[in-house]
Design a protein around this motif. Sequence first.
Motif, PDB file in Angstrom:
ATOM      1  N   LEU A  62      31.036 111.519  58.142  1.00 49.86           N
ATOM      2  CA  LEU A  62      30.299 112.307  57.086  1.00 49.86           C
ATOM      3  C   LEU A  62      28.906 112.805  57.123  1.00 49.86           C
ATOM      4  CD1 LEU A  62      31.489 109.229  54.787  1.00 49.86           C
ATOM      5  CD2 LEU A  62      32.523 111.553  54.705  1.00 49.86           C
ATOM      6  N   ALA A  81      23.677 112.405  47.256  1.00 51.81           N
ATOM      7  CA  ALA A  81      24.484 111.325  46.399  1.00 51.81           C
ATOM      8  C   ALA A  81      25.738 111.729  46.668  1.00 51.81           C
ATOM      9  CB  ALA A  81      23.993 112.124  44.800  1.00 51.81           C
ATOM     10  N   TRP A  82      26.534 112.533  47.114  1.00 54.03           N
ATOM     11  CA  TRP A  82      27.934 112.607  47.681  1.00 54.03           C
ATOM     12  C   TRP A  82      28.006 112.703  49.023  1.00 54.03           C
ATOM     13  CZ3 TRP A  82      32.372 111.009  46.426  1.00 54.03           C
ATOM     14  CH2 TRP A  82      33.468 111.309  47.198  1.00 54.03           C
ATOM     15  N   PRO A  83      28.521 111.877  49.754  1.00 51.45           N
ATOM     16  CA  PRO A  83      29.161 110.726  49.579  1.00 51.45           C
ATOM     17  C   PRO A  83      28.575 109.330  49.336  1.00 51.45           C
ATOM     18  CG  PRO A  83      29.389 111.299  51.567  1.00 51.45           C
ATOM     19  CD  PRO A  83      28.519 112.161  51.304  1.00 51.45           C
ATOM     20  N   TRP A  84      27.177 109.425  49.522  1.00 52.53           N
ATOM     21  CA  TRP A  84      26.317 108.193  49.892  1.00 52.53           C
ATOM     22  C   TRP A  84      26.343 107.260  48.767  1.00 52.53           C
ATOM     23  CZ3 TRP A  84      27.193 106.863  54.408  1.00 52.53           C
ATOM     24  CH2 TRP A  84      27.271 107.905  55.471  1.00 52.53           C
ATOM     25  N   VAL A  85      26.352 107.899  47.476  1.00 47.99           N
ATOM     26  CA  VAL A  85      26.136 106.689  46.397  1.00 47.99           C
ATOM     27  C   VAL A  85      27.162 105.878  46.321  1.00 47.99           C
ATOM     28  CG1 VAL A  85      25.925 106.550  43.897  1.00 47.99           C
ATOM     29  CG2 VAL A  85      24.374 108.016  45.052  1.00 47.99           C
ATOM     30  N   PRO A  86      28.505 106.563  46.153  1.00 48.35           N
ATOM     31  CA  PRO A  86      29.717 105.642  46.328  1.00 48.35           C
ATOM     32  C   PRO A  86      29.974 104.819  47.571  1.00 48.35           C
ATOM     33  CG  PRO A  86      30.542 107.908  46.216  1.00 48.35           C
ATOM     34  CD  PRO A  86      28.892 107.894  46.143  1.00 48.35           C
TER      35      PRO A  86
END
Length: 248
Positions: free
Chosen positions: A200, A226-231
């Motif tokens: 990622l 924010a994507w993909p690291w928030v989820p």
Amino acid sequence: MRRNILITGASSGLGEEMARQFAAKGHNLALTARREDRLKALQDELAAAHPSVTVVIRRLDVNDHAEVFEVFRSLDAELGGLDRIIVNAGIGKGAPLGTGRFDANLQTAQTNFVAVLAQAEAAMELFRAKNAGHLVLVSSVAGVRGLPKAVTTYAATKAAVATLAEGLQVELLGKPIKVSAILPGYIKSELNEHVANTPLIVDTVPGVRAMVSAIEAEKAKAHVPAWPWVPMARVLRYAPLPLLKRMI
């Protein structure tokens, strides 16, 4: 607008690209790092691209704590006041605990936390004196959860940095001094270029663009991009240990 910005660890990687992006937005910059030749090359590049922006440089080893205070004070005076200080300098050395590389783990702990504490102290000294400013501490998504093997100490230091930021946020809630913890995911830089098959991973420019956006918004805590690291941060935080071990 936070006109005058200091960035530590600006000679390469995320710090170097942050300097480029903040200069493009018209910010004056104070840049520090150990490699003065790299800083000078960056200063020349930014002066040519953005002649209206002031860029000053200082050689600084953040593990020389007395020098941290001296350099921060002198740069504050030279620019007529620092409005934002981004504590970015860090390293990624490490080895599994008990395998004979305490030296590497100790160096990471000293640089990524003790030196960060010194930089935060020096920054807060300046900001408390004028009751204004924005302190940015660069942590990492790796600090969301304890990680194994060569990353154990690194992850622990990044968790400590995020906690340091949170403690200041509680103290300064509702006051003019703002504090942000920025937790980048895997963004290409010199720190991780030797790591094979990094999942990622995001290219440097868009990754740092997400960091700069979060910093300018003065978010208290931001996982970037924010994507993909928030989820992913949520998954890392709450995954049971057996699942976490399989994931990493």
